[in-house]
Design a protein around this motif. Structure first.
Motif, PDB file in Angstrom:
ATOM      1  N   TYR A  78       0.778  -1.127  -0.027  1.00  0.00           N
ATOM      2  CA  TYR A  78       0.179   0.159  -0.054  1.00  0.00           C
ATOM      3  C   TYR A  78       0.711   1.271   0.048  1.00  0.00           C
ATOM      4  N   CYS A 114       0.177   5.060  -1.557  1.00  0.00           N
ATOM      5  CA  CYS A 114      -0.642   5.808  -0.510  1.00  0.00           C
ATOM      6  C   CYS A 114       0.219   6.993  -0.019  1.00  0.00           C
ATOM      7  N   ILE A 144       0.713   8.386   5.589  1.00  0.00           N
ATOM      8  CA  ILE A 144       0.535   7.140   6.206  1.00  0.00           C
ATOM      9  C   ILE A 144       0.661   7.445   7.644  1.00  0.00           C
ATOM     10  N   ALA A 160      -4.514   6.143   5.986  1.00  0.00           N
ATOM     11  CA  ALA A 160      -3.753   6.752   4.733  1.00  0.00           C
ATOM     12  C   ALA A 160      -4.509   7.529   3.542  1.00  0.00           C
ATOM     13  N   ASN A 161      -3.888   8.376   2.756  1.00  0.00           N
ATOM     14  CA  ASN A 161      -4.459   8.705   1.645  1.00  0.00           C
ATOM     15  C   ASN A 161      -4.209   7.932   0.405  1.00  0.00           C
ATOM     16  N   CYS A 162      -4.834   7.362  -0.260  1.00  0.00           N
ATOM     17  CA  CYS A 162      -4.568   6.344  -1.278  1.00  0.00           C
ATOM     18  C   CYS A 162      -5.026   6.656  -2.746  1.00  0.00           C
ATOM     19  N   SER A 163      -4.319   6.341  -3.767  1.00  0.00           N
ATOM     20  CA  SER A 163      -4.825   6.529  -5.004  1.00  0.00           C
ATOM     21  C   SER A 163      -5.825   5.827  -5.516  1.00  0.00           C
ATOM     22  N   PHE A 192      -7.549  10.715  -4.945  1.00  0.00           N
ATOM     23  CA  PHE A 192      -6.928  10.206  -3.551  1.00  0.00           C
ATOM     24  C   PHE A 192      -8.208   9.946  -2.518  1.00  0.00           C
ATOM     25  N   ASN A 218      -3.646  -1.482  -1.244  1.00  0.00           N
ATOM     26  CA  ASN A 218      -4.428  -0.400  -1.939  1.00  0.00           C
ATOM     27  C   ASN A 218      -5.205  -0.946  -2.820  1.00  0.00           C
TER      28      ASN A 218
END
Length: 132
Positions: free
Chosen positions: A31, A35, A38, A47-50, A56, A121
């Motif tokens: 991930y 991301c 984290i 986390a901010n994940c694509s 995101f 992710n």
């Protein structure tokens, strides 16, 4: 003959189930490649994940199977929610490396770490793809 066949089938089924929950079979988490921001709070990884469209998503997941055993992180039962946060402090994450100062049996704090396993992710959402 039927009993022997039943025993073989039972043994294969048990072996398969053990393999699924065996931490040695877990895949390394990836991930952190897609991301950012984290963080960890207690046993919750955020986390901010694509996403596949490039945007995101803020996402989180409860970590599983990690316990503090005498000041050391151990993955014991991947089916259970992690409980290390009750006896550890200064919990932090860098990529997929979880670190904390955890109490040992004699009460002293000991730095420990573990590499998170099996978290991916999936289109902006943190998910377990294999056992931790």
């Amino acid at each position: 003959m039927k009993q022997n066949l039943f025993n073989v089938i039972a043994l294969l089924a048990t072996s398969t189930l053990v393999g699924i929950n065996n931490p040695a079979n877990a895949t390394p988490s990836n991930y952190q490649k897609s991301c950012n921001n984290i963080s960890v709070f207690g046993n919750v990884l955020s986390a901010n994940c694509s996403r596949t469209n490039g945007s995101f998503n803020k996402t989180s997941i409860v970590l599983r199977g990690i316990e503090n055993i005498n000041g050391t992180f151990k993955v014991t039962d991947p089916g259970k929610v992690s409980n290390y946060q009750f006896t550890c402090q200064n919990i932090r994450i860098r990529g997929n490396d979880l670190k904390a100062a955890c109490k040992s049996r004699n009460g002293t704090l000991k730095w420990t770490s573990t590499v998170l396993q099996g978290i991916e992710n999936i289109n902006g959402v943190l998910k377990y793809s294999s056992s931790p």
